[in-house]
Design a protein around this motif. Sequence first.
Motif, PDB file in Angstrom:
ATOM      1  N   PRO A 185      69.357  73.532  80.994  1.00 54.54           N
ATOM      2  CA  PRO A 185      69.346  73.308  79.555  1.00 54.54           C
ATOM      3  C   PRO A 185      69.044  71.840  79.251  1.00 54.54           C
ATOM      4  N   SER A 186      68.703  71.552  78.009  1.00 52.31           N
ATOM      5  CA  SER A 186      68.452  70.172  77.576  1.00 52.31           C
ATOM      6  C   SER A 186      69.796  69.481  77.375  1.00 52.31           C
ATOM      7  N   VAL A 187      70.142  68.572  78.281  1.00 55.16           N
ATOM      8  CA  VAL A 187      71.415  67.851  78.187  1.00 55.16           C
ATOM      9  C   VAL A 187      71.160  66.351  78.197  1.00 55.16           C
ATOM     10  N   TYR A 188      72.020  65.642  77.497  1.00 58.29           N
ATOM     11  CA  TYR A 188      71.920  64.192  77.382  1.00 58.29           C
ATOM     12  C   TYR A 188      73.326  63.606  77.393  1.00 58.29           C
ATOM     13  N   TYR A 189      73.398  62.297  77.660  1.00 54.63           N
ATOM     14  CA  TYR A 189      74.684  61.602  77.590  1.00 54.63           C
ATOM     15  C   TYR A 189      74.591  60.504  76.538  1.00 54.63           C
ATOM     16  N   LEU A 190      75.555  60.496  75.623  1.00 54.88           N
ATOM     17  CA  LEU A 190      75.673  59.406  74.657  1.00 54.88           C
ATOM     18  C   LEU A 190      76.954  58.640  74.959  1.00 54.88           C
ATOM     19  N   PRO A 191      76.856  57.325  75.196  1.00 51.96           N
ATOM     20  CA  PRO A 191      78.061  56.548  75.510  1.00 51.96           C
ATOM     21  C   PRO A 191      78.987  56.373  74.310  1.00 51.96           C
ATOM     22  N   ARG A 192      78.444  56.570  73.120  1.00 47.54           N
ATOM     23  CA  ARG A 192      79.248  56.516  71.893  1.00 47.54           C
ATOM     24  C   ARG A 192      78.559  57.376  70.840  1.00 47.54           C
ATOM     25  N   TRP A 193      79.322  57.898  69.909  1.00 46.70           N
ATOM     26  CA  TRP A 193      78.754  58.676  68.813  1.00 46.70           C
ATOM     27  C   TRP A 193      79.808  58.849  67.732  1.00 46.70           C
ATOM     28  N   THR A 194      79.383  59.343  66.564  1.00 44.38           N
ATOM     29  CA  THR A 194      80.286  59.449  65.420  1.00 44.38           C
ATOM     30  C   THR A 194      80.364  60.890  64.931  1.00 44.38           C
ATOM     31  N   LEU A 195      81.579  61.403  64.881  1.00 41.02           N
ATOM     32  CA  LEU A 195      81.850  62.741  64.386  1.00 41.02           C
ATOM     33  C   LEU A 195      82.270  62.649  62.925  1.00 41.02           C
ATOM     34  N   VAL A 196      81.718  63.521  62.095  1.00 38.55           N
ATOM     35  CA  VAL A 196      82.130  63.612  60.693  1.00 38.55           C
ATOM     36  C   VAL A 196      82.908  64.907  60.515  1.00 38.55           C
ATOM     37  N   ARG A 197      84.177  64.761  60.161  1.00 36.28           N
ATOM     38  CA  ARG A 197      85.051  65.932  60.010  1.00 36.28           C
ATOM     39  C   ARG A 197      85.870  65.782  58.737  1.00 36.28           C
ATOM     40  N   ASP A 198      85.770  66.735  57.838  1.00 38.86           N
ATOM     41  CA  ASP A 198      86.478  66.688  56.554  1.00 38.86           C
ATOM     42  C   ASP A 198      86.152  65.416  55.795  1.00 38.86           C
ATOM     43  N   GLY A 199      84.889  65.004  55.901  1.00 41.71           N
ATOM     44  CA  GLY A 199      84.429  63.823  55.173  1.00 41.71           C
ATOM     45  C   GLY A 199      84.765  62.501  55.829  1.00 41.71           C
ATOM     46  N   LYS A 200      85.469  62.523  56.937  1.00 37.59           N
ATOM     47  CA  LYS A 200      85.870  61.293  57.617  1.00 37.59           C
ATOM     48  C   LYS A 200      84.978  61.031  58.830  1.00 37.59           C
ATOM     49  N   ARG A 201      84.597  59.782  59.017  1.00 32.81           N
ATOM     50  CA  ARG A 201      83.815  59.380  60.182  1.00 32.81           C
ATOM     51  C   ARG A 201      84.765  58.943  61.293  1.00 32.81           C
ATOM     52  N   ILE A 202      84.622  59.585  62.452  1.00 36.50           N
ATOM     53  CA  ILE A 202      85.542  59.329  63.562  1.00 36.50           C
ATOM     54  C   ILE A 202      84.726  58.919  64.789  1.00 36.50           C
ATOM     55  N   SER A 203      84.936  57.696  65.254  1.00 35.00           N
ATOM     56  CA  SER A 203      84.238  57.217  66.451  1.00 35.00           C
ATOM     57  C   SER A 203      84.718  57.991  67.669  1.00 35.00           C
ATOM     58  N   GLN A 204      83.757  58.377  68.519  1.00 33.32           N
ATOM     59  CA  GLN A 204      84.060  59.204  69.677  1.00 33.32           C
ATOM     60  C   GLN A 204      83.641  58.509  70.965  1.00 33.32           C
ATOM     61  N   PRO A 205      84.326  58.810  72.060  1.00 31.77           N
ATOM     62  CA  PRO A 205      83.916  58.266  73.365  1.00 31.77           C
ATOM     63  C   PRO A 205      82.665  58.983  73.859  1.00 31.77           C
ATOM     64  N   GLY A 206      82.158  58.547  75.008  1.00 33.58           N
ATOM     65  CA  GLY A 206      80.951  59.124  75.571  1.00 33.58           C
ATOM     66  C   GLY A 206      81.068  60.618  75.795  1.00 33.58           C
TER      67      GLY A 206
END
Length: 305
Positions: A109-130
């Motif tokens: 499958p098409s897989v990638y690694y992001l060392p950091r990314w941002t999740l938006v949940r219930d209108g809130k931006r939450i920084s995520q680990p890799g």
Amino acid sequence: MTLFRRIAVPLSLIALSCSVKERPIRMAQLWEPPNDLEQRDLFHGVGGSKNAPDPNELYEFKEQKAVGTQPGYDVKDSKGREWSVKLGDEARPEVAVSRLLWAIGYHQPSVYYLPRWTLVRDGKRISQPGGRFRLDNTKNLGEWSWRKNPFLHTRQLAGLFVYQVMVNNWDVKSQQNALYRMKGDDARGPREQYMVKDLGASLGRSAWPVGGSKADPKGFEDEPFIESVEGNRVRFAYQGAWLEPQLLRSITPADVRWTAALLSRLTPKQWSDAFRGAGFGEAEANRYIARLKDKIAEGLSLSWY
């Protein structure tokens, strides 16, 4: 040398091998000759740079992962693409191991690694680990079994298992296998493809039933590869494949040599890119690469039978 072994196969197994919804099955659904192996982009993998997720994107929460041992989410990006995100200590090794497996001709499958990314949940931006991002551009038709599949008694299926041993993927079981129907006009290869996914329990020390380690360079370096060759069967030091013990008893020296020969074609840049794209630093990556090259040399030293 033919890629198929000529051995006696019970009629019951022939029936199982030739019947998957009564469709003819081609080897290309599992493996295709990697004629362009040395030119493959192992930084981005099968999905290429055009499908790579953007670390600056905002990823909309859809669902929290409810199965498996690793935390994760299903998310959607601003282009409407859906992703399965895996966090935890399997994320990096899964991407690196997937890259190398795709390089030698097996579908992934098409897989990638992001060392950091941002999740938006219930209108809130939450920084995520890799995390490992897997693009949802397939339809999962269900799992396939190591024991009952259209490729039994072929060099390619044996080589697929040899590869799991070489990377010390100790969680080899049919639940990690999927038959996918590819979506989109840019899908490479056959529409329906047999894959081994969830490769993250790799690059460490193999063990079962307590489980081995993951992304553990010392454990990976310290574990031997081949213990002996007895009666045209290779005995490995590997302690995984807890549900598939028959696989460990069926591998020949020729199977190991075939797999090692494919991996030996990788260029220095490809080795580096596979681990760099998976988020490994140079020093750690070099330890895995050196050990894998040792295993390749060990495999190539076996005699053909």
